[in-house]
Design an enzyme around this catalytic site. Structure first.
Site, short mmCIF file in Angstrom:
data_model
loop_
_atom_site.label_atom_id
_atom_site.label_comp_id
_atom_site.label_asym_id
_atom_site.label_seq_id
_atom_site.Cartn_x
_atom_site.Cartn_y
_atom_site.Cartn_z
N THR A 1 -8.34 7.02 -2.06
CA THR A 1 -9.69 6.52 -2.27
C THR A 1 -10.72 7.63 -2.03
OG1 THR A 1 -9.47 5.56 -0.04
CG2 THR A 1 -9.36 4.04 -1.90
N HIS B 1 0.79 -1.24 0.00
CA HIS B 1 0.00 0.00 0.00
C HIS B 1 0.81 1.28 0.00
CE1 HIS B 1 -4.08 -1.68 0.70
NE2 HIS B 1 -3.40 -2.68 1.24
N LYS C 1 1.24 14.41 1.47
CA LYS C 1 -0.09 14.72 0.94
C LYS C 1 -0.25 16.23 0.72
CE LYS C 1 -2.16 10.74 3.35
NZ LYS C 1 -2.82 9.85 2.35
N LYS D 1 -8.13 13.79 4.47
CA LYS D 1 -7.24 12.62 4.46
C LYS D 1 -6.30 12.77 5.63
CE LYS D 1 -6.18 13.96 0.24
NZ LYS D 1 -6.44 12.70 -0.45
N ARG D 2 -5.53 11.72 5.97
CA ARG D 2 -4.58 11.87 7.05
C ARG D 2 -3.63 13.03 6.76
NH1 ARG D 2 -4.58 7.86 11.15
NH2 ARG D 2 -2.73 8.94 11.92
N LYS E 1 -14.40 8.78 -3.96
CA LYS E 1 -15.66 9.10 -3.30
C LYS E 1 -16.14 10.50 -3.68
CE LYS E 1 -13.99 6.26 0.43
NZ LYS E 1 -13.13 6.28 1.62
C1 Z2T Z 1 -2.72 3.49 4.69
O1 Z2T Z 1 -3.96 3.95 4.94
C2 Z2T Z 1 -2.19 3.49 3.39
C3 Z2T Z 1 -0.93 2.98 3.18
C4 Z2T Z 1 -0.20 2.47 4.24
O2 Z2T Z 1 1.03 1.97 3.98
C5 Z2T Z 1 -0.70 2.47 5.52
C6 Z2T Z 1 -1.95 2.97 5.72
CL1 Z2T Z 1 -2.61 2.95 7.29
C7 Z2T Z 1 1.60 1.10 4.88
C8 Z2T Z 1 -3.06 3.99 2.27
C9 Z2T Z 1 -2.33 4.71 1.14
O3 Z2T Z 1 -1.60 5.80 1.65
C10 Z2T Z 1 -3.36 5.19 0.13
O4 Z2T Z 1 -2.73 5.80 -0.98
C11 Z2T Z 1 -4.21 4.03 -0.36
O5 Z2T Z 1 -5.28 4.49 -1.16
C12 Z2T Z 1 -4.78 3.25 0.80
O6 Z2T Z 1 -3.76 2.87 1.71
C13 Z2T Z 1 -5.51 2.01 0.37
O7 Z2T Z 1 -4.73 1.26 -0.52
#
Ligand code: Z2T
Length: 806
Positions: free
Chosen positions: A643, A349, A541, A535-536, A647
């Site tokens: 994601t 991810h 970002k 987003k976080r 949305k």
């Molecule tokens: C996370 O939410 C994502 C990646 C991570 O890497 C960890 C967490 Cl908690 C270890 C996110 C990505 O940043 C985002 O781009 C992606 O859309 C999402 O995972 C789902 O694949």
């Protein structure tokens, strides 16, 4: 199974009497909510049991989705929708003088996840059930979910999320299915009577893992799968070992809290134990179930079981499966390995280096001695096999144990038959850069699965006004199959439809404006552009880039009050990891800038900044339907997929984006004319890394606009950020702007100016918005899950089977 409104009302009243000894008139919203929850759960309990039985009777291959995070949010409306009784329930409640939406607000978000990764897992649970696929989730039942965020003097303050405080209506505790998990101590191999080597455990601790199951209800198909979350307890046999309160505490703490870091691994002992705990419990229960109900030899396991490793947190699935097959089922190493690789698959991810999980050998050995022994053996055999086929240094770089650390991504790739990224660009980068070494070794294991979203939730449930317009315009089939949203394309020049969509948007914006006023005391106009970044909070970002642009607009307006510009409301929602200092500094700066601008009489309602606290799934459900602009402005190459971009698109927001993650595919879906793209491409970013020519100082010296904006952080323009402002300034100038904000600044400003112009032409804007909705269908997690099922898990969808009951 249509449900009559009158029967529904009677049942609700009856249950209230039985459970609370109360009449409806005397019941609180809480009590009605819990009663309704029980009623809903009863509606699917037969289907839940029948689904399970069907998979067993038909010996169906099942996928188990292992994830250390699940983020379902609220489940009431989604369960009602999927059971086909949302409208009936709504009407029945209205008759009783109750608003379903008010009742739904009683439910606490189930927030056992940080962000995208956990939410994706929950979207997949919905789509797996809705697609009629045999699949279950496996994770941890944290007592406390992701922290609750407050702002105090503009600073983030974290409070515990006590989501279980008043109980959880959806879960079922299944004590009879508890298993033991062994950690710590020592393990050595001793010869048994028949000459075999068997591990002997010494001084280990035994943890009891108790599962809590939640039904995952499919959309109108009578399928109910299971999300199984594990909680730790002290086994009776161990009671005497835990005499001290402290010892008990330590153990009970294991499943107490979710680690609040999204893309940053901290290497803590408890985290490693959490990972092993849910992995071991999950695999033990899979094997137990397989042996009891399938009655097939263990050698056939891979024909009936598929296990998915969601990022590397469950990577111990690989050695744990090996342990069970070898130590307990007494298979040979070769046979066990063959099965394990066939069963496992893995999703990556992120490419952010600090998120790649590694554990020190020492910690691993002390915490999970048997796991470590098995990983050493996997590593040794890997080197042995590969050194005959590949150069020495390539094998060294890719081995599992190196430089005193255990590399969990390496373990996941070597121990599985499939590794995928989460958007085309991301998967390409895995092959060409991040995991290039592995791509040379295992080219056939790599594939892409672009993320998707639970479209029914993110349209039908959260955005009724838009859904009604869609029904009137293209009929209702889109509610089942989001691919049918494309029918809307035929109406892109239909003024009446465009206006109806605009009215729906306006209703949503007014509703959000009311919410904003209620929670922050800030008054915003629903006529303004609602510009949203949710987003976080993370440097990559680039929420800070958004802020730099806002400060520029502010300075422009102060200098030239007659400047022509659309009104804008900049809306932020973001949590920072509690230990992520820089992210918290950005939050403070956004909040102080908001204070300055929102209260400046020269600005009035021309710009407003709203930072809504405690961004979570249910807040997202309020913001997204009201958004006009979707900010997806990460530095190209850094966001694996994203994601929220999907949305927001589905709800008719126009995307303002870099060519990063799934933004690239959104651009392909809507065409260049219906999206605003700016900034460096991923290739250009990599070129900068290679030639090392980037100089933020030079951009500051040569660009007066940038200079003025950055100076606002250190010259007192923005009040109350003496230290924070300096830190931001230094991160950009002294430390050379790691995420190229200044390089992308002009291009971002230009794109924002185009958006400003475009919004002035409402017909033009509404047409873009319609085209975004019409092309959002391809980002459904129904679609994504079907691709996983076909290409990776090899599981079949069961055509809807109906349980006839009275
Ligand atoms: C996370 O939410 C994502 C990646 C991570 O890497 C960890 C967490 Cl908690 C270890 C996110 C990505 O940043 C985002 O781009 C992606 O859309 C999402 O995972 C789902 O694949």
């Amino acid at each position: 199974m249509a449900l009559d409104k009158e029967i529904f009302k009677e049942e609700l009243k009856q249950r209230l009497r039985e459970n609370y000894a109360m009449e409806l008139e005397d019941a609180s919203e809480q009590e009605i909510f819990y009663t309704l929850g029980a009623l809903v759960k009863a509606r699917y309990s037969d289907a839940w049991r029948d689904t399970w039985k069907y998979y067993v009777d038909k010996n169906k291959k099942q996928v188990y989705y292992f994830s250390i995070e699940f983020l379902p949010g609220r489940m009431l409306k989604s369960n009602l929708l999927n059971l086909g009784i949302l409208d009936t329930a709504r009407e029945a409640l209205t008759d009783l003088g109750i608003h379903l939406d008010d009742l739904a607000e009683v439910e606490k978000d189930m927030a056992l996840g940080n962000g995208g990764l956990g939410r994706l897992a929950s979207c997949f649970m919905d789509s797996i059930a809705s697609g009629g696929f045999p699949g279950n989730g496996n994770g941890i039942r944290y007592d406390y979910g992701l922290f609750k965020q407050r702002f105090v003097d503009g600073y983030q303050v974290e409070l515990p999320d006590e989501w279980l405080q008043s109980g959880n209506i959806w879960e079922v505790r299944r004590e009879s299915k508890a298993v033991d998990v062994r950690v710590g101590g020592h393990v050595y191999l001793a010869e048994t009577n028949d000459g075999k080597l068997k591990p002997v455990y010494e001084n280990e601790r035994v943890l009891r893992a108790v599962p809590y199951d939640t039904g995952m209800v499919g959309y109108e198909n009578n399928v109910v799968n299971t999300l199984r979350l594990w909680a730790v307890e002290i086994p009776d046999s161990e009671e005497d070992k835990y005499q001290s309160i402290q010892g008990r505490r330590e153990l009970e703490d294991l499943t107490a809290v979710l680690y609040p870091d999204d893309s940053n691994e901290q290497g803590r002992l408890i985290r490693l134990t959490q990972e092993y705990f849910f992995v071991s419990a999950g695999i033990q229960s899979i094997i137990r179930h397989y042996k009891k109900w399938f009655q097939k030899p263990i050698s056939k396991l891979s024909e009936y079981v598929s296990i998915h490793i969601n990022d590397t947190h469950p990577a111990l699935c690989v050695p744990e499966m090996m342990r069970i097959l070898i130590d307990e089922e007494e298979l040979s190493w070769e046979q066990a390995w063959d099965i394990t690789v066939k069963v496992m698959s893995y999703t990556n991810h992120t490419i952010m280096a600090e998120a790649l999980e590694k554990w020190s050998i020492d910690l691993m050995q002390r915490t999970l001695p048997r796991m470590y022994q098995i990983m050493e053996e996997i590593d040794a055999r890997y080197v042995q096999t590969m050194q005959e086929l590949h150069p020495h240094d390539l094998v060294e770089r890719t081995r599992i144990i190196r430089n005193g650390q255990v590399h969990m991504a390496h373990l996941s790739i070597i121990g599985s038959h499939s590794t995928n990224g989460v958007a085309k660009l991301h998967s390409d980068l895995l092959k060409s850069v991040v995991l290039h070494d592995f791509y040379i070794i295992y080219p056939d294991r790599f594939n892409n699965k672009t993320n998707g979203i639970a479209q029914r939730r993110w349209s039908q449930i959260v955005n009724e006004p838009m859904s009604n317009v869609l029904d009137e315009t293209i009929g209702k089939t889109w509610r089942q199959d989001s691919g049918d949203l494309k029918l809307l394309r035929n109406y892109q020049s239909d003024q009446a439809v465009l206006e109806k969509l605009a009215e729906a948007k306006k209703i949503n914006k007014q509703k959000l404006a009311d919410y904003i006023l209620g929670t922050t005391d800030i008054e915003v106009s629903a006529d303004a552009i609602f510009d949203v970044q949710i987003k976080r909070l993370h440097a990559y970002k680039r929420q800070l880039l958004n802020l730099l642009h806002i400060i520029k607009l502010y300075q422009d307006l102060k200098e030239n009050p007659s400047l022509e510009m659309q009104k804008r409301v900049f809306i932020f929602g973001a949590k920072a990891a509690p230990s992520y200092h820089y992210a918290k500094v950005i939050i403070k700066c956004i909040n102080e800038t908001a204070n300055l601008i929102n209260n400046d009489p020269d600005i009035k309602d021309r710009i407003k900044i709203v930072f809504l606290p405690n961004y979570n799934v249910s807040l997202a459900e309020k913001i997204i339907p009201a958004a006009d602009v979707s900010e997806q402005i990460s530095l190209a190459s850094k966001e694996a997929s994203g994601t929220s971009n999907m949305k927001l698109m589905l709800n008719g927001a126009i995307t303002l984006a870099t060519l990063d993650g799934a933004n690239v595919e959104i651009r392909d879906a809507v065409g260049d004319d219906n999206i605003y793209i700016f900034g460096l491409t991923e290739k250009e970013v990599y070129e900068y890394y290679e030639n090392q020519e980037y100089s933020a100082q030079r951009l500051y010296d040569e660009n007066a606009v940038i200079r003025r904006v950055l100076n606002a952080f250190i010259d007192g323009t923005i009040p109350n950020i003496v230290y924070e402002g300096r830190e931001i300034f230094d991160s950009l100038i002294k430390y050379n702007d790691e995420y190229f904000l200044l390089r992308d600044f002009d291009s971002y400003v230009e794109a924002q100016e185009e958006i400003d112009k475009a919004y002035g032409d409402q017909t033009f804007w509404q047409k873009m918005s319609l085209i975004n909705i019409a092309n959002a269908g391809r980002f459904s997690s129904d679609e994504t899950v079907s691709r996983y099922a076909e290409d990776i898990w090899k599981i079949e969808s069961k055509d809807s089977f109906v349980t006839e009951k009275g």
